[in-house]
Motif scaffolding. Structure first.
Motif, PDB file in Angstrom:
ATOM      1  N   GLY A  37       0.884  -1.337   0.119  1.00 58.00           N
ATOM      2  CA  GLY A  37      -0.020   0.165  -0.094  1.00 58.00           C
ATOM      3  C   GLY A  37       0.796   1.065  -0.069  1.00 58.00           C
ATOM      4  N   MET A  38       1.973   1.287   0.647  1.00 62.04           N
ATOM      5  CA  MET A  38       2.716   2.357   0.958  1.00 62.04           C
ATOM      6  C   MET A  38       3.394   2.570  -0.496  1.00 62.04           C
ATOM      7  N   ARG A  39       3.918   1.442  -1.093  1.00 63.22           N
ATOM      8  CA  ARG A  39       4.614   1.851  -2.389  1.00 63.22           C
ATOM      9  C   ARG A  39       3.674   2.124  -3.698  1.00 63.22           C
ATOM     10  N   LYS A  40       2.262   1.831  -3.447  1.00 66.01           N
ATOM     11  CA  LYS A  40       1.243   2.548  -4.414  1.00 66.01           C
ATOM     12  C   LYS A  40       1.082   3.828  -4.055  1.00 66.01           C
ATOM     13  N   LEU A  41       1.062   4.302  -2.588  1.00 65.85           N
ATOM     14  CA  LEU A  41       0.800   5.575  -2.497  1.00 65.85           C
ATOM     15  C   LEU A  41       2.024   6.506  -2.667  1.00 65.85           C
ATOM     16  N   ASP A  42       3.070   6.064  -2.422  1.00 62.60           N
ATOM     17  CA  ASP A  42       4.314   6.821  -2.952  1.00 62.60           C
ATOM     18  C   ASP A  42       4.353   7.139  -4.289  1.00 62.60           C
ATOM     19  N   ALA A  43       3.785   6.227  -5.146  1.00 60.24           N
ATOM     20  CA  ALA A  43       3.732   6.084  -6.656  1.00 60.24           C
ATOM     21  C   ALA A  43       2.908   7.339  -7.059  1.00 60.24           C
ATOM     22  N   CYS A  44       1.787   7.493  -6.332  1.00 60.17           N
ATOM     23  CA  CYS A  44       0.723   8.589  -6.416  1.00 60.17           C
ATOM     24  C   CYS A  44       1.493   9.580  -6.164  1.00 60.17           C
ATOM     25  N   ILE A  45       1.988   9.697  -4.887  1.00 57.30           N
ATOM     26  CA  ILE A  45       2.558  11.061  -4.436  1.00 57.30           C
ATOM     27  C   ILE A  45       3.408  11.493  -5.475  1.00 57.30           C
ATOM     28  N   THR A  46       4.536  10.951  -5.868  1.00 56.59           N
ATOM     29  CA  THR A  46       5.634  11.403  -6.910  1.00 56.59           C
ATOM     30  C   THR A  46       4.747  11.618  -8.133  1.00 56.59           C
ATOM     31  N   GLY A  47       3.780  11.016  -8.574  1.00 59.70           N
ATOM     32  CA  GLY A  47       3.157  11.164  -9.834  1.00 59.70           C
ATOM     33  C   GLY A  47       3.424  10.041 -10.904  1.00 59.70           C
ATOM     34  N   GLU A  48       4.311   9.285 -10.381  1.00 61.55           N
ATOM     35  CA  GLU A  48       4.798   8.215 -11.252  1.00 61.55           C
ATOM     36  C   GLU A  48       3.600   7.085 -11.654  1.00 61.55           C
ATOM     37  N   GLY A  49       2.613   6.923 -10.628  1.00 63.61           N
ATOM     38  CA  GLY A  49       1.810   5.867 -10.589  1.00 63.61           C
ATOM     39  C   GLY A  49       0.385   6.460 -10.874  1.00 63.61           C
ATOM     40  N   ILE A  50       0.292   7.612 -11.190  1.00 62.46           N
ATOM     41  CA  ILE A  50      -1.128   8.397 -11.314  1.00 62.46           C
ATOM     42  C   ILE A  50      -2.057   7.868 -12.309  1.00 62.46           C
ATOM     43  N   TYR A  51      -1.212   7.235 -13.348  1.00 63.04           N
ATOM     44  CA  TYR A  51      -2.271   6.612 -14.495  1.00 63.04           C
ATOM     45  C   TYR A  51      -2.775   5.353 -13.966  1.00 63.04           C
ATOM     46  N   LYS A  52      -2.178   4.484 -13.268  1.00 67.72           N
ATOM     47  CA  LYS A  52      -2.671   3.245 -12.715  1.00 67.72           C
ATOM     48  C   LYS A  52      -3.317   3.195 -11.513  1.00 67.72           C
ATOM     49  N   ASN A  53      -3.471   3.994 -10.603  1.00 71.91           N
ATOM     50  CA  ASN A  53      -3.833   3.999  -9.159  1.00 71.91           C
ATOM     51  C   ASN A  53      -4.964   5.253  -9.099  1.00 71.91           C
ATOM     52  N   LYS A  54      -5.676   5.455 -10.267  1.00 75.18           N
ATOM     53  CA  LYS A  54      -6.541   6.661  -9.893  1.00 75.18           C
ATOM     54  C   LYS A  54      -7.869   6.014  -8.912  1.00 75.18           C
ATOM     55  N   LYS A  55      -8.140   4.899  -8.921  1.00 75.37           N
ATOM     56  CA  LYS A  55      -9.103   4.354  -7.734  1.00 75.37           C
ATOM     57  C   LYS A  55      -8.722   4.637  -6.540  1.00 75.37           C
ATOM     58  N   LEU A  56      -7.221   4.418  -6.277  1.00 77.44           N
ATOM     59  CA  LEU A  56      -6.406   4.559  -4.808  1.00 77.44           C
ATOM     60  C   LEU A  56      -6.595   5.971  -4.665  1.00 77.44           C
ATOM     61  N   LEU A  57      -6.342   6.756  -5.467  1.00 78.94           N
ATOM     62  CA  LEU A  57      -6.387   8.299  -5.343  1.00 78.94           C
ATOM     63  C   LEU A  57      -7.547   8.929  -4.801  1.00 78.94           C
ATOM     64  N   PHE A  58      -8.834   8.107  -5.214  1.00 77.71           N
ATOM     65  CA  PHE A  58      -9.926   8.802  -4.651  1.00 77.71           C
ATOM     66  C   PHE A  58     -10.230   8.149  -3.269  1.00 77.71           C
ATOM     67  N   ASN A  59      -9.777   6.749  -3.137  1.00 81.56           N
ATOM     68  CA  ASN A  59      -9.812   6.383  -1.780  1.00 81.56           C
ATOM     69  C   ASN A  59      -9.071   7.100  -0.801  1.00 81.56           C
ATOM     70  N   VAL A  60      -7.987   7.667  -1.422  1.00 81.52           N
ATOM     71  CA  VAL A  60      -7.143   8.362  -0.445  1.00 81.52           C
ATOM     72  C   VAL A  60      -8.149   9.905  -0.033  1.00 81.52           C
ATOM     73  N   GLY A  61      -8.482  10.265  -1.067  1.00 86.86           N
ATOM     74  CA  GLY A  61      -9.416  11.408  -1.033  1.00 86.86           C
ATOM     75  C   GLY A  61     -10.506  11.325   0.086  1.00 86.86           C
ATOM     76  N   ARG A  62     -11.139  10.175  -0.009  1.00 84.95           N
ATOM     77  CA  ARG A  62     -12.217   9.932   0.884  1.00 84.95           C
ATOM     78  C   ARG A  62     -11.646   9.813   2.145  1.00 84.95           C
ATOM     79  N   VAL A  63     -10.450   9.015   2.348  1.00 82.47           N
ATOM     80  CA  VAL A  63      -9.930   9.259   3.915  1.00 82.47           C
ATOM     81  C   VAL A  63      -9.701  10.542   4.592  1.00 82.47           C
ATOM     82  N   LEU A  64      -8.820  11.338   3.518  1.00 82.00           N
ATOM     83  CA  LEU A  64      -8.561  12.498   4.011  1.00 82.00           C
ATOM     84  C   LEU A  64      -9.343  13.844   3.764  1.00 82.00           C
ATOM     85  N   GLU A  65     -10.951  13.563   3.376  1.00 84.14           N
ATOM     86  CA  GLU A  65     -11.796  14.325   3.206  1.00 84.14           C
ATOM     87  C   GLU A  65     -11.363  15.316   2.026  1.00 84.14           C
ATOM     88  N   ILE A  66     -10.848  14.945   1.093  1.00 87.28           N
ATOM     89  CA  ILE A  66     -10.606  15.841  -0.120  1.00 87.28           C
ATOM     90  C   ILE A  66     -11.721  15.673  -1.009  1.00 87.28           C
TER      91      ILE A  66
END
Length: 222
Positions: A37-66
């Protein structure tokens, strides 16, 4: 290291505001394998995994109330910045080459393309001094190379299907289209989106594959 893209800056700021560590965040998202999970999160934070992990980003947004609008705007700006950076790098390292047009846009084996590198199947390398030749000599040289290539490869089914034509990419923005027999068709206005295939070996990501560019023996004459 401070994130260089908007999506990473948004996530880090929201984590600080919610007083959450990365491990806390991936647990809240639902990951049982925290390291994964942390590897996927790091990939989103750096921008490298943004194409593959959009679903994860919205789960992150839900938890962080974004809210979705803020998250979508950060994703959009990140993708735009990545695109500009990619084009800048491509322009910086651009070398004249022949782009092979195929009948299929997707390869028959993604694994093999990742291993060899997409350029091995889509590019024909040209002599380094071709830009020093007159336009007429450049056309003549490219035509001979195309003819030779198609004679040896044209009747074979390639990784991307059949060869249907060639484009001499003279500069990053300017190209000349050729038939499979090496005849000039005209100026190419087709925007070529160069794909990228990566291979992970021993935890390291290799871009461009193992085999790199296909080379030719032809040497242009002045």
């Amino acid at each position: 290291m401070y994130p260089k893209y908007p999506i990473g800056r948004l996530i880090i700021a929201a984590m600080k505001e919610n007083n959450l560590k990365k491990s806390d965040l991936v647990k809240a998202i639902g990951y049982q394998n925290i390291n994964k999970g942390m590897r996927k999160l790091d990939a989103c934070i750096t921008g490298e995994g943004i194409y593959k992990n959009k679903k994860l980003l919205f789960n992150v947004g839900r938890v962080l109330e974004i809210d979705d609008q803020t998250l979508n705007e950060a994703i959009k700006k990140t993708l735009e910045e990545i695109k500009r950076k990619k084009e800048k790098q491509e322009r910086l390292h651009f070398k004249p080459h022949i782009y092979i047009k195929h009948s299929e846009s997707r390869p028959s084996s993604i694994t093999i393309v990742c291993f060899a590198g997409i350029n091995y199947f889509k590019h024909i390398e040209l002599p380094s001094n071709i830009h020093m030749l007159s336009d007429e000599k450049q056309i003549e040289t490219v035509s001979k190379i195309i003819n030779k290539h198609y004679q040896s490869q044209g009747d074979k089914i390639q990784m991307f299907g059949h060869i249907i034509g060639y484009i001499y990419r003279k500069t990053y923005d300017d190209g000349i289209e050729f038939s499979v027999t090496g005849e000039v068709i005209g100026r190419s206005t087709e925007k070529i989106h160069e794909g990228k295939a990566t291979l992970t070996v021993g935890g390291k990501t290799i871009e461009g594959g193992i085999l790199g560019l296909r080379s030719v023996d032809d040497k242009p004459r002045k």
